[in-house]
Every structure is written in C-alpha cells, then in structure tokens.
Design a protein around this motif. Structure first.
Motif, PDB file in Angstrom:
ATOM      1  N   THR A   1       0.836  -1.199   0.000  1.00  0.00           N
ATOM      2  CA  THR A   1       0.000   0.000   0.000  1.00  0.00           C
ATOM      3  C   THR A   1       0.872   1.250   0.000  1.00  0.00           C
ATOM      4  O   THR A   1       2.037   1.203   0.399  1.00  0.00           O
ATOM      5  CB  THR A   1      -0.912   0.002   1.235  1.00  0.00           C
ATOM      6  N   PRO A   2       0.333   2.385  -0.455  1.00  0.00           N
ATOM      7  CA  PRO A   2       1.144   3.606  -0.532  1.00  0.00           C
ATOM      8  C   PRO A   2       1.753   3.993   0.811  1.00  0.00           C
ATOM      9  O   PRO A   2       1.139   3.815   1.870  1.00  0.00           O
ATOM     10  CB  PRO A   2       0.141   4.659  -1.016  1.00  0.00           C
ATOM     11  N   ALA A   3       2.977   4.488   0.732  1.00  0.00           N
ATOM     12  CA  ALA A   3       3.695   4.926   1.927  1.00  0.00           C
ATOM     13  C   ALA A   3       4.226   6.340   1.692  1.00  0.00           C
ATOM     14  O   ALA A   3       4.374   6.774   0.546  1.00  0.00           O
ATOM     15  CB  ALA A   3       4.844   3.976   2.241  1.00  0.00           C
ATOM     16  N   ARG A   4       4.528   7.024   2.754  1.00  0.00           N
ATOM     17  CA  ARG A   4       5.123   8.352   2.602  1.00  0.00           C
ATOM     18  C   ARG A   4       6.260   8.532   3.595  1.00  0.00           C
ATOM     19  O   ARG A   4       6.263   7.927   4.682  1.00  0.00           O
ATOM     20  CB  ARG A   4       4.074   9.448   2.769  1.00  0.00           C
ATOM     21  N   VAL A   5       7.210   9.378   3.216  1.00  0.00           N
ATOM     22  CA  VAL A   5       8.369   9.685   4.044  1.00  0.00           C
ATOM     23  C   VAL A   5       8.119  11.030   4.709  1.00  0.00           C
ATOM     24  O   VAL A   5       7.795  12.016   4.035  1.00  0.00           O
ATOM     25  CB  VAL A   5       9.655   9.730   3.197  1.00  0.00           C
ATOM     26  N   VAL A   6       8.277  11.075   6.032  1.00  0.00           N
ATOM     27  CA  VAL A   6       7.931  12.264   6.806  1.00  0.00           C
ATOM     28  C   VAL A   6       9.109  12.662   7.687  1.00  0.00           C
ATOM     29  O   VAL A   6       9.760  11.802   8.301  1.00  0.00           O
ATOM     30  CB  VAL A   6       6.690  11.993   7.689  1.00  0.00           C
ATOM     31  N   LYS A   7       9.354  13.966   7.755  1.00  0.00           N
ATOM     32  CA  LYS A   7      10.408  14.467   8.647  1.00  0.00           C
ATOM     33  C   LYS A   7       9.900  14.456  10.072  1.00  0.00           C
ATOM     34  O   LYS A   7       8.810  14.935  10.370  1.00  0.00           O
ATOM     35  CB  LYS A   7      10.797  15.905   8.260  1.00  0.00           C
ATOM     36  N   ALA A   8      10.695  13.872  10.949  1.00  0.00           N
ATOM     37  CA  ALA A   8      10.352  13.816  12.366  1.00  0.00           C
ATOM     38  C   ALA A   8      11.352  14.643  13.157  1.00  0.00           C
ATOM     39  O   ALA A   8      12.352  15.127  12.625  1.00  0.00           O
ATOM     40  CB  ALA A   8      10.348  12.366  12.859  1.00  0.00           C
ATOM     41  N   ALA A   9      11.088  14.770  14.445  1.00  0.00           N
ATOM     42  CA  ALA A   9      11.950  15.611  15.279  1.00  0.00           C
ATOM     43  C   ALA A   9      13.374  15.089  15.329  1.00  0.00           C
ATOM     44  O   ALA A   9      14.333  15.876  15.375  1.00  0.00           O
ATOM     45  CB  ALA A   9      11.367  15.696  16.692  1.00  0.00           C
ATOM     46  N   ASP A  10      13.525  13.770  15.294  1.00  0.00           N
ATOM     47  CA  ASP A  10      14.865  13.183  15.424  1.00  0.00           C
ATOM     48  C   ASP A  10      15.304  12.423  14.178  1.00  0.00           C
ATOM     49  O   ASP A  10      16.134  11.517  14.264  1.00  0.00           O
ATOM     50  CB  ASP A  10      14.907  12.259  16.637  1.00  0.00           C
ATOM     51  N   GLY A  11      14.734  12.765  13.025  1.00  0.00           N
ATOM     52  CA  GLY A  11      15.142  12.110  11.785  1.00  0.00           C
ATOM     53  C   GLY A  11      13.981  11.978  10.825  1.00  0.00           C
ATOM     54  O   GLY A  11      13.160  12.887  10.696  1.00  0.00           O
ATOM     55  N   TRP A  12      13.905  10.844  10.141  1.00  0.00           N
ATOM     56  CA  TRP A  12      12.865  10.591   9.161  1.00  0.00           C
ATOM     57  C   TRP A  12      12.112   9.325   9.528  1.00  0.00           C
ATOM     58  O   TRP A  12      12.689   8.393  10.119  1.00  0.00           O
ATOM     59  CB  TRP A  12      13.476  10.426   7.760  1.00  0.00           C
ATOM     60  N   VAL A  13      10.839   9.291   9.177  1.00  0.00           N
ATOM     61  CA  VAL A  13      10.034   8.099   9.406  1.00  0.00           C
ATOM     62  C   VAL A  13       9.248   7.788   8.143  1.00  0.00           C
ATOM     63  O   VAL A  13       9.056   8.645   7.270  1.00  0.00           O
ATOM     64  CB  VAL A  13       9.057   8.268  10.596  1.00  0.00           C
TER      65      VAL A  13
ATOM     66  N   HIS B   1      -1.168   2.835   8.626  1.00  0.00           N
ATOM     67  CA  HIS B   1      -1.353   3.364   9.985  1.00  0.00           C
ATOM     68  C   HIS B   1      -0.217   2.965  10.915  1.00  0.00           C
ATOM     69  O   HIS B   1      -0.358   3.025  12.137  1.00  0.00           O
ATOM     70  CB  HIS B   1      -2.701   2.903  10.573  1.00  0.00           C
ATOM     71  N   LEU B   2       0.895   2.560  10.351  1.00  0.00           N
ATOM     72  CA  LEU B   2       2.081   2.230  11.131  1.00  0.00           C
ATOM     73  C   LEU B   2       3.183   3.221  10.808  1.00  0.00           C
ATOM     74  O   LEU B   2       3.212   3.827   9.732  1.00  0.00           O
ATOM     75  CB  LEU B   2       2.558   0.807  10.817  1.00  0.00           C
ATOM     76  N   VAL B   3       4.113   3.385  11.741  1.00  0.00           N
ATOM     77  CA  VAL B   3       5.224   4.313  11.570  1.00  0.00           C
ATOM     78  C   VAL B   3       6.520   3.570  11.849  1.00  0.00           C
ATOM     79  O   VAL B   3       6.645   2.868  12.867  1.00  0.00           O
ATOM     80  CB  VAL B   3       5.101   5.529  12.519  1.00  0.00           C
ATOM     81  N   MET B   4       7.490   3.701  10.946  1.00  0.00           N
ATOM     82  CA  MET B   4       8.797   3.075  11.120  1.00  0.00           C
ATOM     83  C   MET B   4       9.878   4.137  10.960  1.00  0.00           C
ATOM     84  O   MET B   4       9.938   4.802   9.919  1.00  0.00           O
ATOM     85  CB  MET B   4       9.014   1.960  10.103  1.00  0.00           C
TER      86      MET B   4
END
Length: 387
Positions: free
Chosen positions: A358-370, A375-378
C-alpha cells in the motif's frame, strides 16, 4: 494488520539501506518493489533448513555500517559509481578498479586530465545511451543504461539445471569458495552458519578487492577464515580442490574456467553442486558488473526530480548473496548434482518488480525521518541497526 516487517516500505526503512538512498541534503528515499522483503524471504528459506541465528534484512546495509558511508546521489554510497546523463537518457558507470581509470582515455577517445569523472560526464552528454553502453562493453567496463522503470524479466534470477545423482554425505558439506568481493563470500558465510565447512581460495595474482575496503567488513564476511592463495593457472591444484568439494561457488566467466580445463557442467554432472554468480547470467559472459551498476541497470533506483539515485549500497551484492545461499541450501536437500546459474541483474529485477504494498510516505520527524504506511510508523534506521 500488516506488521512493519511485512510492508515493503516499512521493512526498507528498518533495513538501514533506505538511509543510504537519496541526495546528501535530501530525504531518504523509498525503493521500487520490495528489496528488503526479497532478502527476508530468502533468509526464511535458509532458516527452514534448520539454520539458526540467521541475520535479517540489515544485511543490506552492513558494509555501510562498517565503512561509515552515507547517501550522496548521484554518487553511490562508496563513490565508485554514478549515473551520467546522456543525450537521450542515463548511463550508470562504475570505476571500481585502478585498471578502469586506465581505460578512460580509450572510452572517451580524449585526454582525461586530473578530473576523470568530469571528463567522462562530458563524453556521456555528447553520446547516446546505446553508443555509450557499446563502448563500455567493448572495453570491459561495468556499466548499464538506467531505465525509467524496472524492465520486464528476461529470465529468473536463479536458474537451476539438474544433472546426475548426488550421494549425500553424513558429514557437513564441504564448500569451495572461489568468489571475491561481496555476493559470493556472503553466500559462503550463510552456508557456514548452516554448518558447512568452507574453504576460501584466493588468486595469488589478483587478491580479493574487498581487502581494500573496511577490514571489519572483510573479516565479517570471511568469519575468521584464512583464505588459501593459489595460482589459478595451476589447473591441477584447482581441479584437486574441486574434486574434494561438495559445493563450488564461483563468479568467473565460463570461458576463463574452461581455459583451465574446468567445465562447470561436467562437475555438476559428477554429482556436485556448482553455483555460478555473474552480472547477467552465464549466457552473457562478456558483461561485467558490480553491485551499484547492476542494480541501476535493473531499474532498482530511486528517482528524485529526474535524478536516478542509487538504492542502498551496492545492493545487487547482498540481494544476490542471500538468493544464492538459499538456492544452495535447497540443492543440498536434494539428491541431484546441479548447476545454479545466478544472474545479479535478474535478482535485482525481481526485487524491483515485487509488490510495493500500500502507498507509503516519508515524513520528517523531530529526530530524523520516518515512513508511514498502513497506519504504522517506522523510523528510517541507520545502516546495520535494522530490526
């Protein structure tokens, strides 16, 4: 619900290889297909043969973890490869050997000067992709056109040809490892985890190029073994070692071994397992390749605003190493001698064409990238720290 280990994008983030993919100043990029899943599935096949302590998809990034490299597209993590724009597309080129630099004046038909990559880039921009590829093949350089998407498979990554009966031994199998660099030694290392007795043989005239990299990585691949150095032109010594082995691993052109009086088909027909790793399979013996250019030619690249970014670190090598090991474990469970023909390119094509989920997206987080998917975050993990 999908687990992080099963979703291709989440598994890619956890492998450590995603952090090696993209521009230095940009975000880490998702890979096409499911390369981390391809590694996991092959390792699961190995574990099914009773092998304990099988590693995980972090194998994709363990060299980078020990050498300290990072993403820097259009360069590969190790800076021996880059994608070059041509008049009508892209050419991926590796200059991994000192001899490659010596061939550059013949490649570009001009002086190279003090900046070889700049000279090659100017030549590529004046050339069509097809003409540039033809010259690299003529000179024996590791290069490939980079397609805009993974091509349709021309053959399976692993092709097994079965021959005569093989008598199983009560002792652990003896494996003769004639390979170098990463894919073949990784295969041998995994076979060793299964209890195989490994004899690594190195050419006295041409030492393993992996020795020039991180010493810790070389030691991990060879697991403390001291390679035996021989003259490969001494056909008698090599033939004797082959005769004493149950499994032979090699990554040479078929013609080179035949010139020494060694025929892989004949050895397999005698009841042994012969594994051959080449860039594009034994039917294309003129093509050479290393991990980054082979993967790029298979469409295993991440595109970022029109720029092909190398995926992981020489990813064709670990993908091929685990696929090869799984094939040997399967063969050892059978009663036939066989020739296992492994094409690094086609192993990569299979990984690149696998279902990306299923589609995924890359997101900037406070301490790096996720990476977010289902509905899961890695978190995008650093090399060598995969889960």
């Amino acid at each position: 619900m999908t687990s992080p280990a099963e979703h291709p994008a989440l598994a890619w983030a956890a492998s450590g290889a995603m952090s090696l993919t993209g521009r230095a100043a940009g975000p880490p990029l998702l890979a096409p297909g499911d390369p981390a899943g391809a590694v996991r599935r092959a390792l699961n096949r190995i574990a099914a043969h009773g092998v304990r302590a099988v590693p995980g998809p972090e194998l994709l990034s363990e060299r980078a973890a020990l050498s300290g490299v990072t993403r820097d597209a259009p360069w590969s993590a190790g800076h021996a490869f880059r994608g070059l724009p041509t008049r009508d597309g892209w050419l991926g080129l590796s200059l991994s050997r000192d001899s490659d630099l010596d061939l550059l004046p013949a490649l570009i038909e001009d002086e190279v000067g003090m900046a070889p990559w700049e000279a090659v880039a100017r030549w590529a921009r004046r050339s069509t992709t097809a003409s540039a590829e033809a010259r690299t093949v003529l000179l024996g350089l590791a290069a490939a056109p980079i397609p805009s998407r993974p091509p349709a498979p021309s053959r399976p990554g692993v092709v097994v040809t079965r021959f005569g009966a093989r008598r199983r031994q009560q002792r652990p199998p003896r494996v003769l490892d004639l390979t170098a660099l990463w894919a073949g030694p990784l295969c041998a290392r995994l076979l060793g985890l299964g209890g195989a007795e490994i004899l690594t043989v190195e050419s006295a005239a041409r030492p393993d190029g992996a020795r020039l990299g991180a010493p810790e990585f070389y030691a991990r691949l060879h697991d403390g073994r001291q390679p035996r150095k021989i003259d490969f032109h001494d056909g008698g010594t090599l033939s004797g070692l082959i005769a004493s082995a149950d499994v032979v691993l090699e990554a040479s052109r078929p013609r080179a071994l035949r010139q020494l009086g060694i025929d892989a088909e004949e050895v397999a027909a005698s009841g042994k397992i012969w594994l051959s790793i080449t860039a594009r399979g034994r039917s294309e013996p003129l093509r050479v390749g290393f991990g980054d250019d082979v993967a790029a030619g298979a469409g295993l690249v991440a595109w970022d605003d029109g720029l092909p970014c190398p995926v992981g670190d020489a990813i064709a090598d670990p993908l091929t190493g685990v696929a090869a090991a799984a094939a040997v474990f399967d063969a050892l469970a059978e009663d036939e001698g066989c020739l296992i023909d492994v094409s690094m390119r086609d192993v990569c094509v299979e990984a690149a064409l696998a279902d990306p989920g299923t589609p995924a997206r890359v997101v900037k987080a406070a301490d790096g990238w996720v990476v977010e998917a289902d509905h899961l975050v890695m978190p995008v993990l650093a090399p060598g720290s995969g889960r």
